[in-house]
Every structure is written in structure tokens, then in C-alpha cells.
Design a protein around this motif. Structure first.
Motif, PDB file in Angstrom:
ATOM      1  N   ILE A   1      -1.748 -30.372  28.087  1.00  0.00           N
ATOM      2  CA  ILE A   1      -2.456 -31.365  28.874  1.00  0.00           C
ATOM      3  C   ILE A   1      -3.529 -31.978  27.986  1.00  0.00           C
ATOM      4  O   ILE A   1      -4.088 -31.288  27.122  1.00  0.00           O
ATOM      5  CB  ILE A   1      -3.071 -30.731  30.143  1.00  0.00           C
ATOM      6  N   VAL A   2      -3.804 -33.255  28.150  1.00  0.00           N
ATOM      7  CA  VAL A   2      -4.802 -33.946  27.344  1.00  0.00           C
ATOM      8  C   VAL A   2      -5.990 -34.308  28.222  1.00  0.00           C
ATOM      9  O   VAL A   2      -5.820 -34.904  29.298  1.00  0.00           O
ATOM     10  CB  VAL A   2      -4.212 -35.212  26.691  1.00  0.00           C
ATOM     11  N   VAL A   3      -7.192 -33.946  27.776  1.00  0.00           N
ATOM     12  CA  VAL A   3      -8.418 -34.172  28.553  1.00  0.00           C
ATOM     13  C   VAL A   3      -9.442 -34.881  27.683  1.00  0.00           C
ATOM     14  O   VAL A   3      -9.253 -35.059  26.473  1.00  0.00           O
ATOM     15  CB  VAL A   3      -8.992 -32.839  29.074  1.00  0.00           C
ATOM     16  N   THR A   4     -10.555 -35.275  28.281  1.00  0.00           N
ATOM     17  CA  THR A   4     -11.642 -35.866  27.512  1.00  0.00           C
ATOM     18  C   THR A   4     -12.446 -34.772  26.812  1.00  0.00           C
ATOM     19  O   THR A   4     -12.378 -33.599  27.182  1.00  0.00           O
ATOM     20  CB  THR A   4     -12.576 -36.672  28.419  1.00  0.00           C
TER      21      THR A   4
ATOM     22  N   GLY B   1      -7.269 -28.095  20.969  1.00  0.00           N
ATOM     23  CA  GLY B   1      -7.093 -28.865  19.755  1.00  0.00           C
ATOM     24  C   GLY B   1      -8.383 -29.574  19.369  1.00  0.00           C
ATOM     25  O   GLY B   1      -9.412 -29.434  20.033  1.00  0.00           O
ATOM     26  N   GLU B   2      -8.313 -30.350  18.301  1.00  0.00           N
ATOM     27  CA  GLU B   2      -9.460 -31.150  17.875  1.00  0.00           C
ATOM     28  C   GLU B   2      -9.448 -32.502  18.589  1.00  0.00           C
ATOM     29  O   GLU B   2      -8.388 -33.039  18.910  1.00  0.00           O
ATOM     30  CB  GLU B   2      -9.407 -31.368  16.364  1.00  0.00           C
TER      31      GLU B   2
ATOM     32  N   VAL C   1      -8.737 -34.560  23.846  1.00  0.00           N
ATOM     33  CA  VAL C   1      -8.469 -33.223  23.319  1.00  0.00           C
ATOM     34  C   VAL C   1      -7.200 -32.677  23.956  1.00  0.00           C
ATOM     35  O   VAL C   1      -7.071 -32.665  25.186  1.00  0.00           O
ATOM     36  CB  VAL C   1      -9.643 -32.270  23.600  1.00  0.00           C
ATOM     37  N   ALA C   2      -6.263 -32.222  23.131  1.00  0.00           N
ATOM     38  CA  ALA C   2      -5.025 -31.618  23.633  1.00  0.00           C
ATOM     39  C   ALA C   2      -5.255 -30.128  23.869  1.00  0.00           C
ATOM     40  O   ALA C   2      -5.774 -29.425  22.999  1.00  0.00           O
ATOM     41  CB  ALA C   2      -3.894 -31.827  22.640  1.00  0.00           C
ATOM     42  N   LEU C   3      -4.890 -29.669  25.058  1.00  0.00           N
ATOM     43  CA  LEU C   3      -4.979 -28.256  25.409  1.00  0.00           C
ATOM     44  C   LEU C   3      -3.580 -27.708  25.621  1.00  0.00           C
ATOM     45  O   LEU C   3      -2.671 -28.431  26.036  1.00  0.00           O
ATOM     46  CB  LEU C   3      -5.782 -28.056  26.696  1.00  0.00           C
TER      47      LEU C   3
ATOM     48  N   SER D   1      -9.593 -36.395  34.507  1.00  0.00           N
ATOM     49  CA  SER D   1      -9.063 -37.576  33.822  1.00  0.00           C
ATOM     50  C   SER D   1      -7.556 -37.492  33.633  1.00  0.00           C
ATOM     51  O   SER D   1      -6.900 -38.521  33.418  1.00  0.00           O
ATOM     52  CB  SER D   1      -9.743 -37.749  32.459  1.00  0.00           C
ATOM     53  N   ALA D   2      -6.992 -36.288  33.690  1.00  0.00           N
ATOM     54  CA  ALA D   2      -5.550 -36.094  33.484  1.00  0.00           C
ATOM     55  C   ALA D   2      -4.754 -36.187  34.780  1.00  0.00           C
ATOM     56  O   ALA D   2      -3.521 -36.145  34.745  1.00  0.00           O
ATOM     57  CB  ALA D   2      -5.302 -34.749  32.819  1.00  0.00           C
ATOM     58  N   LEU D   3      -5.430 -36.280  35.917  1.00  0.00           N
ATOM     59  CA  LEU D   3      -4.751 -36.279  37.206  1.00  0.00           C
ATOM     60  C   LEU D   3      -4.183 -37.654  37.547  1.00  0.00           C
ATOM     61  O   LEU D   3      -4.769 -38.674  37.171  1.00  0.00           O
ATOM     62  CB  LEU D   3      -5.723 -35.830  38.302  1.00  0.00           C
ATOM     63  N   PRO D   4      -3.050 -37.728  38.251  1.00  0.00           N
ATOM     64  CA  PRO D   4      -2.247 -36.600  38.730  1.00  0.00           C
ATOM     65  C   PRO D   4      -1.498 -35.920  37.586  1.00  0.00           C
ATOM     66  O   PRO D   4      -1.095 -36.562  36.623  1.00  0.00           O
ATOM     67  CB  PRO D   4      -1.285 -37.235  39.727  1.00  0.00           C
TER      68      PRO D   4
END
Length: 232
Positions: free
Chosen positions: A12-15, A87-88, A95-97, A119-122
Motif C-alpha cells: 500500500i502507498v501512503v503519504t 520503504g523510502e 511511501v510504499a509499505l 490517502s490510500a482509501l478506498p
């Protein structure tokens, strides 16, 4: 002796601020789970968690970290049943988790993502259940779909049962009441607003359709079978 597993692995990618919040949440969970940490140390740590953490996980008079306990099926055992790799941050501050685990806490992960990764939703992820012995009933899986306000869980067992039911009865997915309009085409009954869009239609079982008092309309309403879900 046999061992059963609930496995999941997804990205999942987040801020960057969300990634920072998740790091603080993980640290707080580890702190709360440490029986050697006393009340004074918990209070001191809470004051450094930040306003965003305090807003999402409000404290109680008894403990500053009681707000975290809602994440867990058993509040007496607040521990993550999965790992999160960070991730970085890229040039856009994303940021990739990577979430993974062999005894994966599906509900806990869903709640954590809903609160901390908005920010990744849905967003959704799949999980699998298996066993180290070939025993009937031990294998399956499911999915979770997460929005800002809701979480929807699905499992393969009812999906399989419904697929079999469709082979036996074409009306297994239920019925909707429709009427035709010369200008707007078909419209469909819902119990809240009357006739409208199909997306809002009330779906009736065979028994419910048979006993429903059909409303008067300019065109005689008719029952239509709901189609099976589209398949790729």
C-alpha cells in the motif's frame, strides 16, 4: 497436532506523514504490550505522540493508550499479528509499505489502514487460510474493502455457496421490482424512496417478492431477476 494459518501479503502507498504516524502507532503498541512499562512511563511517552495520534486514538482517564485497544479483537492482548516494512519516500513524498504475516490479524490491519492511511482509501486486500495438514474445511480465503466510513468483509465460503445456488436456481441473487417509463426507461423500487436507480433498488427474496404489496404506478411494475455478478 495441526497448525492453521491466516496469511496475507500486500503493498500500500501512503503519504510521508501517514507513514510517520504508523511508525508511532507501532511503537506505542509495542510499549503498551510491554508489562515492564509502568504508568508514569506511558504518560511520558504519550505526551510525545503528537496531536494527530491523540485525535485518532483518544486516551481515557485510566490510560493514555486505551484508544489503541479498539484495534484488537482481544483488548487484553494488544499486539500486531503482522509485520509492516517501510520503504523510502519518493520525490512526491509517497511511501510504499508492505504488510505480511502467517497469522495475519485481518481486522486489526483493516482498522489500522482505515485510521492511518486515509490517502490510500478506498483500498482492499485479500487473505488466505490454510493448514499444514490436508483437512477438509481448513482451506479458504477472503477479502476486505476499506473506505473512510465503512469496512466490508467477504469470505470464499458464502461465495461458493452462492455460485452453487445459481446453478440450481437462476433467481438465487434475488429479485427487483421494475417499471418502465417512456422518457427515462426502466426504474427500480427501493423501500426508502420509491422507484429510482438500480444501484439503490431493494433486493427481494422469492418469499418477500411473493408477499410484497406492489405499489400502484402508471406502468404495471414487474419482477426481474438480479443477474449473477459479472466475471472477468
Amino acid at each position: 497436532m495441526t497448525n492453521s494459518y491466516t496469511k496475507a501479503a500486500f503493498g500500500i502507498v501512503v503519504t510521508s506523514p501517514e507513514a510517520d504516524l504508523l511508525r508511532r502507532v507501532i511503537g506505542a503498541i509495542e510499549l503498551v504490550g510491554d508489562v515492564k512499562i509502568g504508568p508514569e512511563a506511558l504518560e511520558a511517552h504519550f505526551h510525545g505522540m503528537g496531536e494527530d495520534f491523540a485525535a485518532l486514538f483518544p486516551r481515557t482517564p485510566e490510560s493514555p493508550f486505551d484508544g489503541l485497544l479498539d484495534l484488537f479483537p482481544d483488548e487484553n492482548f494488544p499486539a500486531l499479528d503482522f509485520e509492516i516494512e517501510f520503504g523510502e519516500a519518493d520525490a512526491n513524498g509517497r511511501v510504499a509499505l508492505f504488510f505480511s504475516g502467517e497469522q495475519f490479524g485481518v481486522e486489526t490491519a483493516a482498522k489500522l489502514i482505515q485510521r492511518c492511511a486515509r490517502s490510500a482509501l478506498p483500498f482492499g486486500f485479500e487473505w488466505a487460510s490454510d493448514c499444514d495438514r490436508l483437512r477438509a474445511g481448513e482451506f479458504g480465503g477472503g477479502y476486505v474493502v476499506i473506505s473512510a466510513t465503512d469496512t466490508d468483509y467477504g469470505h470464499t465460503s458464502p461465495l461458493l455457496d452462492r455460485a452453487i445456488a445459481r446453478m440450481i436456481d437462476e433467481g438465487a441473487d434475488g429479485y427487483v421490482l421494475s417499471k418502465r417509463d417512456g422518457e427515462h426507461g426502466l426504474s427500480f423500487w427501493n423501500n426508502e424512496d420509491g422507484f429510482g436507480r438500480l444501484a439503490r433498488a431493494t433486493v427481494f427474496s422469492v418469499a418477500e417478492a411473493g408477499s410484497f404489496d406492489i405499489p400502484l404506478a402508471d406502468d404495471h411494475p414487474e419482477w426481474m431477476e438480479m443477474p449473477a455478478p459479472l466475471r472477468i
